[in-house]
Each structure stands twice: as C-alpha cells, then as structure tokens.
Design a protein around this motif. Structure first.
Motif, PDB file in Angstrom:
ATOM      1  N   TRP A 188       7.762  20.609  17.209  1.00 38.07           N
ATOM      2  CA  TRP A 188       8.450  19.415  17.892  1.00 38.07           C
ATOM      3  C   TRP A 188       7.767  18.099  18.093  1.00 38.07           C
ATOM      4  N   LYS A 189       6.613  18.069  18.481  1.00 33.83           N
ATOM      5  CA  LYS A 189       5.797  16.831  18.528  1.00 33.83           C
ATOM      6  C   LYS A 189       5.802  16.469  17.296  1.00 33.83           C
ATOM      7  N   GLU A 190       5.395  16.958  16.143  1.00 34.39           N
ATOM      8  CA  GLU A 190       5.468  16.260  14.665  1.00 34.39           C
ATOM      9  C   GLU A 190       6.620  15.658  14.407  1.00 34.39           C
ATOM     10  N   THR A 191       7.777  16.348  14.738  1.00 30.14           N
ATOM     11  CA  THR A 191       9.072  15.747  14.201  1.00 30.14           C
ATOM     12  C   THR A 191       9.677  14.733  15.157  1.00 30.14           C
ATOM     13  N   TYR A 192       9.211  14.767  16.367  1.00 25.13           N
ATOM     14  CA  TYR A 192       9.623  13.650  17.102  1.00 25.13           C
ATOM     15  C   TYR A 192       9.006  12.387  16.764  1.00 25.13           C
ATOM     16  N   GLU A 193       7.822  12.486  16.532  1.00 29.35           N
ATOM     17  CA  GLU A 193       6.561  11.191  16.182  1.00 29.35           C
ATOM     18  C   GLU A 193       7.294  10.758  14.882  1.00 29.35           C
ATOM     19  N   ARG A 194       7.588  11.501  13.869  1.00 31.36           N
ATOM     20  CA  ARG A 194       7.859  11.096  12.665  1.00 31.36           C
ATOM     21  C   ARG A 194       9.167  10.359  12.666  1.00 31.36           C
ATOM     22  N   ILE A 195      10.097  10.886  13.585  1.00 25.91           N
ATOM     23  CA  ILE A 195      11.297  10.276  13.477  1.00 25.91           C
ATOM     24  C   ILE A 195      11.494   8.925  14.268  1.00 25.91           C
ATOM     25  N   THR A 196      10.853   8.926  15.332  1.00 26.25           N
ATOM     26  CA  THR A 196      10.931   7.818  16.245  1.00 26.25           C
ATOM     27  C   THR A 196       9.891   6.881  16.311  1.00 26.25           C
ATOM     28  N   GLY A 197       8.734   7.183  15.518  1.00 25.03           N
ATOM     29  CA  GLY A 197       7.585   6.403  15.600  1.00 25.03           C
ATOM     30  C   GLY A 197       6.863   6.532  17.187  1.00 25.03           C
ATOM     31  N   ARG A 198       7.513   7.263  17.848  1.00 24.86           N
ATOM     32  CA  ARG A 198       7.131   7.013  19.432  1.00 24.86           C
ATOM     33  C   ARG A 198       5.892   8.416  19.735  1.00 24.86           C
ATOM     34  N   GLU A 199       4.783   7.868  20.323  1.00 23.83           N
ATOM     35  CA  GLU A 199       3.794   9.129  20.490  1.00 23.83           C
ATOM     36  C   GLU A 199       4.318   9.897  21.485  1.00 23.83           C
ATOM     37  N   VAL A 200       3.741  11.099  21.269  1.00 26.38           N
ATOM     38  CA  VAL A 200       4.012  12.257  22.283  1.00 26.38           C
ATOM     39  C   VAL A 200       2.734  12.808  22.490  1.00 26.38           C
TER      40      VAL A 200
END
Ligand SMILES: NC(=O)c1ccc[n+]([C@@H]2O[C@H](COP(=O)([O-])OP(=O)(O)OC[C@H]3O[C@@H](n4cnc5c(N)ncnc54)[C@H](OP(=O)(O)O)[C@@H]3O)[C@@H](O)[C@H]2O)c1
Length: 317
Positions: free
Chosen positions: A225-237
């Motif tokens: 989930w973390k990897e996918t969100y960071e890759r798509i939005t460029g926003r750090e989790v």
C-alpha cells in the motif's frame, strides 16, 4: 427490475442506487431522512418511502409493495441490523418478494459464533433466524475492507481516528499506522465495486437461492500500500510501527470483554475494545475470504478497481 434500497441515504446505500441505475434498473428508496440524499440520486428514484424507524411496519409494507428485489444497507448498529432487518424481511414475505440481499459487505462473519465480534452479532443472529424461519433465502456478500474505510474517510466505517491505518497529517503527508509486521494481506473493495457486484447478484438467476458470496477488488499488504501510494502520488507515507500484534489485540480484547461481561456493561464498554476486535481478525486472517466469486459477473470484474487505479482516481485520499 424495481429494487428497493433500504438505508439508501448511507454510504453503501447510495452506491447501491447508482449501481442499479447503471445496470438499467429502477430504484425505490427507504430511509428516515430523505434530505440526506443528493439530488442526483433522488431525482431518478421511482419513489421514496420515509420511515419513522427501522421497525415502522406500515412504511415497510408500502416500501416492499410491488418490488422485485430488496437490498438492505442499514448502518451496522444493533437495532437496525437485527430488529430492522427482520421487520424488513417479514414485510418482504408479506409482499411476496423472493430476492433479498442482507446488510453485509464485511469481513466474513458467516462462520463466527456469537460473542466473538459484537458489531457482527446482529448480522449473525439475523442469518441464523432467517435460515430457520423465512421462506426467503437472503444473499450475503463478503468483500474485506471497503475503500473509504481503508482510507479513513470520515464516517465511512469503524477504522477511523485512533484505530485507523491511514492518517492525513501535516504538510500533505500521509501516515500508515502499521499493525503486525506489515506483510499481512488485506482484501480491499471500493464501495462502487461492492455495489456493482451486489446488484448483478440480486438480479441474477441465482438470487432466489440465497447464500454467501465473496467478492474483493484487490488484495495487498500494508508495505505494498505504502509503495503504491508513494509511486503514484509522489507523496511520502510515514511508516509508523505501532508494535501491536494480533496476539496482543486478542489478549486485550479478552481482558476488556470479560470485565465488561462480568459487570454487564458490554453496551457501555464496547466502543473501547471493538477496534481491537477488528485488528485481531484483520491480522490473524480468521475472517478472510473462503473463495473468490470475483469472476462470476464478467461485466463487474471488467470494471473493478485495483488499489493502483483507486489511488489514481482519488489521489487526495
Ligand atoms: N467492510 C467495510 O469496511 C465496511 C465499512 C462500512 C460499512 N460496511 C457495511 O456496509 C453496510 C452499510 O453501512 P454504511 O456505512 O453505508 O452505513 P451508514 O452510512 O452509517 O448508514 C446507512 C443508513 O442506515 C440508516 N440508519 C442508521 N441508523 C438507523 C436506524 N437506527 N434505523 C433505521 N435506519 C438507520 C441511515 O438512513 P436514515 O438516517 O436516512 O434512516 C443511513 O443512511 C453495512 O452492512 C456495514 O456493515 C462495511
């Protein structure tokens, strides 16, 4: 078909109405507060029946009259989930309705004994009582965690605030509160996918046979989930390891529940430990999907949203 959606003003109820419209059906709404419904839905309804409560029998009879199918999307509170659903089922019987989808769209509680997960006790009681007392055979769909609950959208499920995995924090950052190791698998379903599956199911030739169905749009770990969100939005989790394990949650629940039972204070104390009950089952997988019915309806499967697609559509989450 003409489909009655009970609890149409809620998060899931609105999606049921939209999915029914999309599939070419007519919809009647039933709820206490019609003003909660957006114009985009209310303007398309066949009619709307306003009830005083979930056990308002005259309103239930009007609502069930002449419909082909019923989807119950009441809030997961004991009174509408048990008293209300049973009264709705009886009104459906009086009207000769044979297609009834009960409130569910949860982790799989169908094999759970009473007293293990208090939120689901009303649903479990309904399932068993309907089984022995009604000519109607209800349908139930289990779909894992709904997307808005996963992303802690306010008022979209129990995993909010302190018990949420997902937090929107300062500077636009996001935080995942890690339960367990972060490698446990979670089943995930956007509300609109759950609704599309439900409408396909209740209008299918299988509907009158009732039974338990399993649909989820995607499955992933918290690390993915973390990897996918960071890759798509460029926003750090931010990765916040809580240290909470399934065994710890189980131990805490057992202690808090036995104290509440000993003092006859379950209703009063439940909110203090029910989040931990979810954690226990999410981590130990005990209420996971027993099979997948995802491909039962090709038109639904073709439009399902994976986590990646869901984030692309909702980057602000
Ligand atoms: N798997 C998951 O992550 C997840 C998350 C959330 C929900 N769910 C499931 O989805 C289903 C629907 O939940 P939801 O979140 O959509 O519910 P919700 O939005 O909280 O409420 C649904 C509707 O229930 C009606 N309602 C509430 N209290 C009532 C009462 N005392 N008597 C009669 N009606 C009442 C309300 O309509 P009025 O006020 O207009 O009467 C409301 O619009 C449930 O089966 C729930 O278990 C699953």
């Amino acid at each position: 078909m003409l489909i009655l959606v009970a609890g149409i003003t809620g998060n899931v109820g609105q999606e049921m109405a939209l999915a029914a419209f999309n599939a070419g059906h007519s919809v009647r709404g039933l709820s206490r507060n019609p003003s909660k419904l957006p114009e985009s839905i209310s303007s398309k309804l066949e009619s709307f029946v306003t009830s005083k409560s979930s056990i308002d029998i005259p309103a239930l009879d009007v609502a069930c009259s002449g419909v082909d199918a019923i989807v119950c999307a009441y809030k997961p509170e004991p009174e509408p989930s048990l008293d209300g659903q049973l009264m709705l089922l009886r009104a459906a019987e009086r009207s000769g309705v044979k297609r009834f989808h009960a409130a569910s769209w949860n982790l799989d509680w169908s094999g759970l004994p009473l007293g293990e997960h208090e939120t689901y006790d009303a649903y479990i009681s309904f399932l068993h009582h309907a089984r022995v007392s009604s000519p109607i055979k209800p349908l139930y769909t289990f779909c894992g965690v709904l997307a808005k609950t996963f992303f802690a959208v306010p008022k979209a499920g129990k995993l909010e605030d302190n018990s949420s995995f997902w937090q929107r924090i300062e500077d636009g950052k996001r935080r995942i509160n890690v339960l367990g190791t972060g490698d446990e698998m979670y089943d995930f379903t956007p509300e609109e996918d759950a609704a599309a599956f439900t409408i396909a199911l209740i209008t299918s030739e299988k509907a009158e046979n009732g039974g338990v169905y399993y649909y989820c749009s995607d499955s992933f770990t918290l690390k993915q989930w973390k990897e996918t969100y960071e890759r798509i939005t460029g926003r750090e989790v931010e990765w916040n390891v809580t240290g909470l394990t399934g065994e710890m949650a189980d131990g805490l629940v057992q202690k808090m529940r036995s104290e509440a039972l000993a003092n006859d204070q379950v209703r009063e104390k439940l909110s203090e430990y029910i989040g931990l009950v979810y954690v226990k089952y999410l981590l130990n997988g005990g209420m996971g999907q027993k099979r997948s019915d995802r491909d039962m309806f090709p038109q639904v499967a073709a439009h399902r949203k994976t986590l990646e697609e869901y984030i692309k559509k909702n980057p602000e989450f």
